[in-house]
Each structure stands twice: as structure tokens, then as C-alpha cells.
Scaffold this motif. Structure first.
Motif, PDB file in Angstrom:
ATOM      1  N   LEU A  66       0.868  -1.166   0.000  1.00  0.00           N
ATOM      2  CA  LEU A  66       0.000   0.000   0.000  1.00  0.00           C
ATOM      3  C   LEU A  66       0.907   1.219   0.000  1.00  0.00           C
ATOM      4  CD1 LEU A  66      -2.579  -1.108   2.707  1.00  0.00           C
ATOM      5  CD2 LEU A  66      -2.761  -1.321   0.228  1.00  0.00           C
ATOM      6  N   VAL A  67       0.645   2.142  -0.903  1.00  0.00           N
ATOM      7  CA  VAL A  67       1.469   3.343  -1.020  1.00  0.00           C
ATOM      8  C   VAL A  67       0.578   4.555  -0.786  1.00  0.00           C
ATOM      9  CG1 VAL A  67       2.946   4.713  -2.532  1.00  0.00           C
ATOM     10  CG2 VAL A  67       3.020   2.212  -2.661  1.00  0.00           C
ATOM     11  N   ASP A  88      -2.087   4.374 -16.320  1.00  0.00           N
ATOM     12  CA  ASP A  88      -1.154   3.770 -17.276  1.00  0.00           C
ATOM     13  C   ASP A  88      -0.146   2.809 -16.634  1.00  0.00           C
ATOM     14  OD1 ASP A  88      -2.421   5.181 -19.280  1.00  0.00           O
ATOM     15  OD2 ASP A  88      -1.002   6.856 -19.207  1.00  0.00           O
ATOM     16  N   ILE A  89      -0.198   2.615 -15.310  1.00  0.00           N
ATOM     17  CA  ILE A  89       0.717   1.692 -14.620  1.00  0.00           C
ATOM     18  C   ILE A  89      -0.066   0.439 -14.240  1.00  0.00           C
ATOM     19  CG2 ILE A  89       2.265   1.347 -12.655  1.00  0.00           C
ATOM     20  CD1 ILE A  89       2.538   4.419 -12.497  1.00  0.00           C
ATOM     21  N   PRO A  90       0.131  -0.664 -14.962  1.00  0.00           N
ATOM     22  CA  PRO A  90      -0.686  -1.858 -14.723  1.00  0.00           C
ATOM     23  C   PRO A  90      -0.549  -2.456 -13.324  1.00  0.00           C
ATOM     24  CG  PRO A  90       0.838  -2.201 -16.561  1.00  0.00           C
ATOM     25  CD  PRO A  90       1.073  -0.831 -16.044  1.00  0.00           C
ATOM     26  N   HIS A  91       0.561  -2.237 -12.645  1.00  0.00           N
ATOM     27  CA  HIS A  91       0.760  -2.805 -11.306  1.00  0.00           C
ATOM     28  C   HIS A  91      -0.025  -2.061 -10.225  1.00  0.00           C
ATOM     29  CE1 HIS A  91       3.746  -5.806 -12.428  1.00  0.00           C
ATOM     30  NE2 HIS A  91       4.177  -4.921 -13.299  1.00  0.00           N
ATOM     31  N   VAL A  92      -0.622  -0.929 -10.572  1.00  0.00           N
ATOM     32  CA  VAL A  92      -1.502  -0.219  -9.636  1.00  0.00           C
ATOM     33  C   VAL A  92      -2.879  -0.868  -9.739  1.00  0.00           C
ATOM     34  CG1 VAL A  92      -2.575   1.988  -9.031  1.00  0.00           C
ATOM     35  CG2 VAL A  92      -0.196   1.940  -9.851  1.00  0.00           C
ATOM     36  N   THR A 110       3.319  -6.637  -7.306  1.00  0.00           N
ATOM     37  CA  THR A 110       4.491  -6.959  -8.114  1.00  0.00           C
ATOM     38  C   THR A 110       4.935  -8.384  -7.783  1.00  0.00           C
ATOM     39  OG1 THR A 110       6.057  -6.086  -6.476  1.00  0.00           O
ATOM     40  CG2 THR A 110       5.305  -4.556  -8.191  1.00  0.00           C
ATOM     41  N   ALA A 111       5.954  -8.830  -8.489  1.00  0.00           N
ATOM     42  CA  ALA A 111       6.446 -10.190  -8.277  1.00  0.00           C
ATOM     43  C   ALA A 111       7.153 -10.325  -6.929  1.00  0.00           C
ATOM     44  CB  ALA A 111       7.382 -10.598  -9.404  1.00  0.00           C
ATOM     45  N   ASP A 112       7.924  -9.302  -6.553  1.00  0.00           N
ATOM     46  CA  ASP A 112       8.723  -9.398  -5.341  1.00  0.00           C
ATOM     47  C   ASP A 112       9.162  -8.002  -4.899  1.00  0.00           C
ATOM     48  OD1 ASP A 112      10.795  -8.730  -7.151  1.00  0.00           O
ATOM     49  OD2 ASP A 112      11.397 -10.824  -7.361  1.00  0.00           O
ATOM     50  N   LEU A 113       9.928  -7.945  -3.829  1.00  0.00           N
ATOM     51  CA  LEU A 113      10.387  -6.668  -3.282  1.00  0.00           C
ATOM     52  C   LEU A 113      11.247  -5.905  -4.285  1.00  0.00           C
ATOM     53  CD1 LEU A 113      10.630  -4.674  -0.932  1.00  0.00           C
ATOM     54  CD2 LEU A 113      12.542  -6.041  -0.078  1.00  0.00           C
ATOM     55  N   GLU A 114      12.106  -6.599  -4.991  1.00  0.00           N
ATOM     56  CA  GLU A 114      12.971  -5.950  -5.984  1.00  0.00           C
ATOM     57  C   GLU A 114      12.146  -5.295  -7.091  1.00  0.00           C
ATOM     58  OE1 GLU A 114      16.265  -7.301  -9.254  1.00  0.00           O
ATOM     59  OE2 GLU A 114      16.299  -8.319  -7.305  1.00  0.00           O
ATOM     60  N   GLN A 117      10.521  -2.199  -5.673  1.00  0.00           N
ATOM     61  CA  GLN A 117      11.495  -1.111  -5.529  1.00  0.00           C
ATOM     62  C   GLN A 117      11.753  -0.427  -6.867  1.00  0.00           C
ATOM     63  OE1 GLN A 117      15.412  -1.659  -6.138  1.00  0.00           O
ATOM     64  NE2 GLN A 117      15.324   0.562  -6.174  1.00  0.00           N
ATOM     65  N   ARG A 118      11.867  -1.199  -7.943  1.00  0.00           N
ATOM     66  CA  ARG A 118      12.054  -0.611  -9.278  1.00  0.00           C
ATOM     67  C   ARG A 118      10.841   0.232  -9.677  1.00  0.00           C
ATOM     68  NH1 ARG A 118      13.925  -5.556 -10.584  1.00  0.00           N
ATOM     69  NH2 ARG A 118      12.011  -6.083 -11.698  1.00  0.00           N
ATOM     70  N   LEU A 119       9.645  -0.315  -9.460  1.00  0.00           N
ATOM     71  CA  LEU A 119       8.413   0.417  -9.775  1.00  0.00           C
ATOM     72  C   LEU A 119       8.331   1.701  -8.958  1.00  0.00           C
ATOM     73  CD1 LEU A 119       5.594   0.250 -11.286  1.00  0.00           C
ATOM     74  CD2 LEU A 119       4.733  -0.606  -9.101  1.00  0.00           C
ATOM     75  N   TYR A 120       8.657   1.615  -7.697  1.00  0.00           N
ATOM     76  CA  TYR A 120       8.630   2.768  -6.795  1.00  0.00           C
ATOM     77  C   TYR A 120       9.580   3.857  -7.287  1.00  0.00           C
ATOM     78  CZ  TYR A 120       8.574   5.072  -2.162  1.00  0.00           C
ATOM     79  OH  TYR A 120       8.432   5.958  -1.124  1.00  0.00           O
TER      80      TYR A 120
END
Length: 150
Positions: A66-67, A88-92, A110-114, A117-120
């Protein structure tokens, strides 16, 4: 909307793959009136669509966060640009505008923490008008994808 319409909606929330014949039997209507009511519920927007509910873990998106977003600027153009960028961001998975502080709540998968972090860093932190992002990780879903109480 009457009790029969509510019964139709409740049945479809439970199982959106029902045939009109099965639906009519469950709500105790003949086929034609049930079909007319169903089409009217779709036309009115009470039923926005039909879809499958997927298991995020099985499809490789088990990491959820949650952001909370606090905006620097909240003028009409900035808010519109921010909201369009979110679309436009499918992971949201969900984005909700809130009263007070913070301004938005996002649910991200997302798939994982990494990957999060990239998406963030690459997407969320660069959105128009953002002053601050604060996130928390989802440990467990207690209530998820609940049907509306009719």
C-alpha cells in the motif's frame, strides 16, 4: 431497483458465470423477465462488467504494498496528469483519492520486493505533483474481493 434486482445482483456477485437460465431459476423468475432485468442492470451501470478473479500468487504477483501519496500541488491539471499516469501503470491495482492527508492510497502488486522497488523508484516517485510517498507491505489479506452488501 427492487428486491428481485438485488437478488440478481447478489447471485451474479457470487457467480458471474451463471447462464440466464440458471440465474432465472435462482431468483424465481421466468427466462424473459430475468433477461430483461439483467440487460437493464447492465444498461444502467449497476453491472459494470464481468471478469475472473485471479489468484495473485499463482500468476506471480504475490508481493503487495500500500502506497500513500501526498501531493505537492493539487491544481486541476496536476491532479489530472497524476491520475492519468496511475491509469497507465498496470501494477496499480487500486488508486483512491482521499480527503485529508495523505491525498491518495494505492494498492500495488508486483512479483517481489525488488520489482516493487524498481516500480517505486522509476514510476511512482516520478509521477506529476508528488511530494512524498510512504509505503507499507501487505502481510495478509483478511477481507479481499468481498461482494457488495445488498
Amino acid at each position: 431497483m427492487d428486491d428481485v434486482d438485488r437478488k440478481i445482483l447478489a447471485e451474479l456477485q457470487d457467480n458471474g458465470r451463471l447462464t440466464v437460465t440458471e440465474l432465472a431459476a435462482r431468483v424465481r423468475l421466468s427466462l424473459s423477465p430475468c433477461h430483461r432485468r439483467l440487460r437493464e442492470l447492465e444498461r444502467s451501470g449497476a453491472i459494470r462488467g464481468y471478469r475472473a478473479i485471479l489468484d495473485a500468487g499463482v500468476v506471480g504477483l504475490a508481493f503487495q504494498a500500500l502506497v500513500f501519496v501526498t501531493m505537492r500541488q493539487e491544481d486541476r491539471d496536476t491532479v489530472a496528469a497524476f491520475e492519468q499516469a496511475l491509469v497507465d501503470i498496470p501494477h496499480v491495482l487500486q488508486a483512491q483519492r482521499l480527503f485529508g492527508d495523505p491525498d491518495y492510497l494505492l494498492r500495488i502488486a508486483t512479483a517481489d520486493l525488488e520489482a516493487f522497488q524498481r516500480l517505486y523508484d522509476e514510476k511512482l516517485a516520478t509521477l506529476p505533483g508528488v511530494q512524498r510517498l510512504s509505503s507499507t507491505l501487505v502481510m495478509k489479506h483478511v477481507v479481499n474481493e468481498r461482494a457488495l452488501p445488498l
